[in-house]
Design a protein around this motif. Structure first.
Motif, mmCIF file in Angstrom:
data_model
loop_
_atom_site.group_PDB
_atom_site.id
_atom_site.type_symbol
_atom_site.label_atom_id
_atom_site.label_comp_id
_atom_site.label_asym_id
_atom_site.label_seq_id
_atom_site.Cartn_x
_atom_site.Cartn_y
_atom_site.Cartn_z
ATOM 1 N N GLY A 168 0.785 -1.237 0.000
ATOM 2 C CA GLY A 168 0.000 0.000 0.000
ATOM 3 C C GLY A 168 0.812 1.278 0.000
ATOM 4 N N ALA B 34 2.536 2.629 -2.678
ATOM 5 C CA ALA B 34 2.644 3.276 -3.984
ATOM 6 C C ALA B 34 3.636 2.643 -4.958
ATOM 7 N N THR C 156 3.046 0.393 -7.176
ATOM 8 C CA THR C 156 2.378 0.362 -8.488
ATOM 9 C C THR C 156 2.292 1.760 -9.095
ATOM 10 N N HIS D 26 -5.706 13.127 -1.972
ATOM 11 C CA HIS D 26 -6.967 12.377 -1.990
ATOM 12 C C HIS D 26 -8.173 13.177 -1.513
ATOM 13 N N GLY E 133 -0.059 4.843 2.444
ATOM 14 C CA GLY E 133 -0.815 5.715 1.546
ATOM 15 C C GLY E 133 -2.168 5.110 1.213
HETATM 16 P P1 ATP Z 1 0.925 -3.544 -2.868
HETATM 17 O O1 ATP Z 1 2.279 -3.819 -2.320
HETATM 18 O O2 ATP Z 1 -0.212 -3.908 -1.933
HETATM 19 O O3 ATP Z 1 0.706 -3.968 -4.288
HETATM 20 P P2 ATP Z 1 1.615 -0.914 -3.629
HETATM 21 O O4 ATP Z 1 2.787 -0.524 -2.805
HETATM 22 O O5 ATP Z 1 1.799 -1.314 -5.040
HETATM 23 O O6 ATP Z 1 0.785 -1.981 -2.847
HETATM 24 P P3 ATP Z 1 -0.281 0.918 -4.659
HETATM 25 O O7 ATP Z 1 -1.166 -0.129 -5.224
HETATM 26 O O8 ATP Z 1 0.509 1.736 -5.560
HETATM 27 O O9 ATP Z 1 0.629 0.302 -3.533
HETATM 28 O O10 ATP Z 1 -1.110 1.877 -3.687
HETATM 29 C C1 ATP Z 1 -2.471 1.663 -3.444
HETATM 30 C C2 ATP Z 1 -3.207 2.987 -3.525
HETATM 31 O O11 ATP Z 1 -2.909 3.770 -2.367
HETATM 32 C C3 ATP Z 1 -2.785 3.828 -4.687
HETATM 33 O O12 ATP Z 1 -3.536 3.562 -5.830
HETATM 34 C C4 ATP Z 1 -3.018 5.250 -4.174
HETATM 35 O O13 ATP Z 1 -4.343 5.637 -4.393
HETATM 36 C C5 ATP Z 1 -2.782 5.136 -2.688
HETATM 37 N N1 ATP Z 1 -1.419 5.572 -2.338
HETATM 38 C C6 ATP Z 1 -0.454 4.802 -1.777
HETATM 39 N N2 ATP Z 1 0.665 5.510 -1.563
HETATM 40 C C7 ATP Z 1 0.415 6.765 -2.010
HETATM 41 C C8 ATP Z 1 1.186 7.964 -2.084
HETATM 42 N N3 ATP Z 1 2.458 8.027 -1.646
HETATM 43 N N4 ATP Z 1 0.603 9.054 -2.637
HETATM 44 C C9 ATP Z 1 -0.663 9.019 -3.076
HETATM 45 N N5 ATP Z 1 -1.443 7.929 -3.033
HETATM 46 C C10 ATP Z 1 -0.922 6.803 -2.505
#
Ligand code: ATP
Length: 270
Positions: A62, A64, A66, A197, A221
């Motif tokens: 979670g 970011a 992705t 957000h 995030g």
């Molecule tokens: P996972 O490891 O669970 O796949 P991840 O690290 O790939 O998670 P994302 O899927 O990129 O995380 O993040 C999930 C959502 O959380 C994003 O689509 C975004 O809406 C929000 N988010 C997370 N981090 C941020 C950030 N630094 N700034 C803005 N939004 C964020």
């Protein structure tokens, strides 16, 4: 043909301004991914062919990973192929290997292209720890990465929450030779994420984003985004019961959201 539905070819339009914090991550990715595509001759001027094939993003869920991969694709104007490692693991012998080769084939056809492997640990698990079938899957991934000739064409971004279980051959030069930790947001980053957000919401003047950021230490995030969604739901419920009041998201709605929320780190430590 069955693998095609696991593979998404798209041009995401995520900009760095939609990502709170993570300045250091942005800088590293610019250096190893965007710049070589933008200025292909620069490396020669500096005496070398300093090319990297893969960047590994690791850290808690979670945060970011992705979004970062999508922002890199947008900034560098590359095609973007997103795959979940777990979706490539198939039931029958040889099927997972074929699925991995198909991803690379598709990337070469779409070059210049970024392959984003989310949950790369599911296909890159250490060979000591895998069953026989896992062994072939990792070997296929290594072979395909070795087959990519230059960074100019295909770049791989891997993401994992469990870097410790990856096969050590994956993090040798020529494979994931750049690694970046993507951690939980600090105070200022959390304030930015709240801002990102809530910027389209009708926010009441009593909402203090700095205060919300201070009270969400240990949250990712993704969790902050959820909090904002819960606050909006609460505000809509209130509006529904009394539509004569202005449609507004107030601090009281965020208070309610916070009361329902347990941050990621305190869950992990529990
Ligand atoms: P996972 O490891 O669970 O796949 P991840 O690290 O790939 O998670 P994302 O899927 O990129 O995380 O993040 C999930 C959502 O959380 C994003 O689509 C975004 O809406 C929000 N988010 C997370 N981090 C941020 C950030 N630094 N700034 C803005 N939004 C964020």
């Amino acid at each position: 043909p069955t693998v095609m539905k696991d593979v998404l070819l798209e041009l995401p339009k995520v900009k760095w301004t939609e990502i709170g914090g993570l300045e250091d991550v942005r800088q590293l990715l610019y250096t190893v991914t965007v710049r070589p595509f933008k200025f292909p001759d620069l490396a020669n001027k500096f005496g070398g062919t300093q090319s990297r094939k893969g960047v590994l993003l690791y850290g808690p869920p979670g945060c970011a990973k992705t979004l970062i991969a999508q922002a890199v694709a947008t900034e560098s104007n590359l095609n973007f192929l997103a795959v979940k490692g777990s979706e490539l693991i198939k039931m029958y012998v040889g099927e997972s290997e074929r699925a991995i080769r198909d991803v690379f084939r598709k990337a070469r056809a779409a070059k210049p292209c970024i392959i984003f492997f989310d949950e790369i640990d599911s296909i890159g698990k250490s060979r000591d720890k895998s069953q026989d079938s896992g062994l072939n899957v990792v070997t296929t991934l290594l072979n395909e990465m070795d087959g990519i000739e230059t960074l100019k064409d295909v770049l791989i971004i891997g993401a994992t929450n469990k870097p410790d279980i990856l096969d050590s051959a994956l993090i040798r030069p020529g494979r994931f030779d750049a690694r970046q930790y993507v951690g939980l947001p600090n105070l200022e980053a959390r304030r930015q994420i709240f801002h990102i957000h809530t910027k389209r919401m009708p926010l009441s003047t009593d909402v203090d984003l700095g205060d919300l950021a201070a009270r969400t230490e240990g949250s990712s995030g993704a969790e902050i985004k959820d909090l904002c969604a819960i606050a909006v739901d609460a505000s809509m419920t209130e509006f529904e019961s009394d539509p004569t009041k202005p449609p507004e998201v107030k601090m009281s709605h965020f208070e309610y959201a916070l009361s329902t929320h347990v941050p990621q780190t305190s869950r992990e430590e529990a």
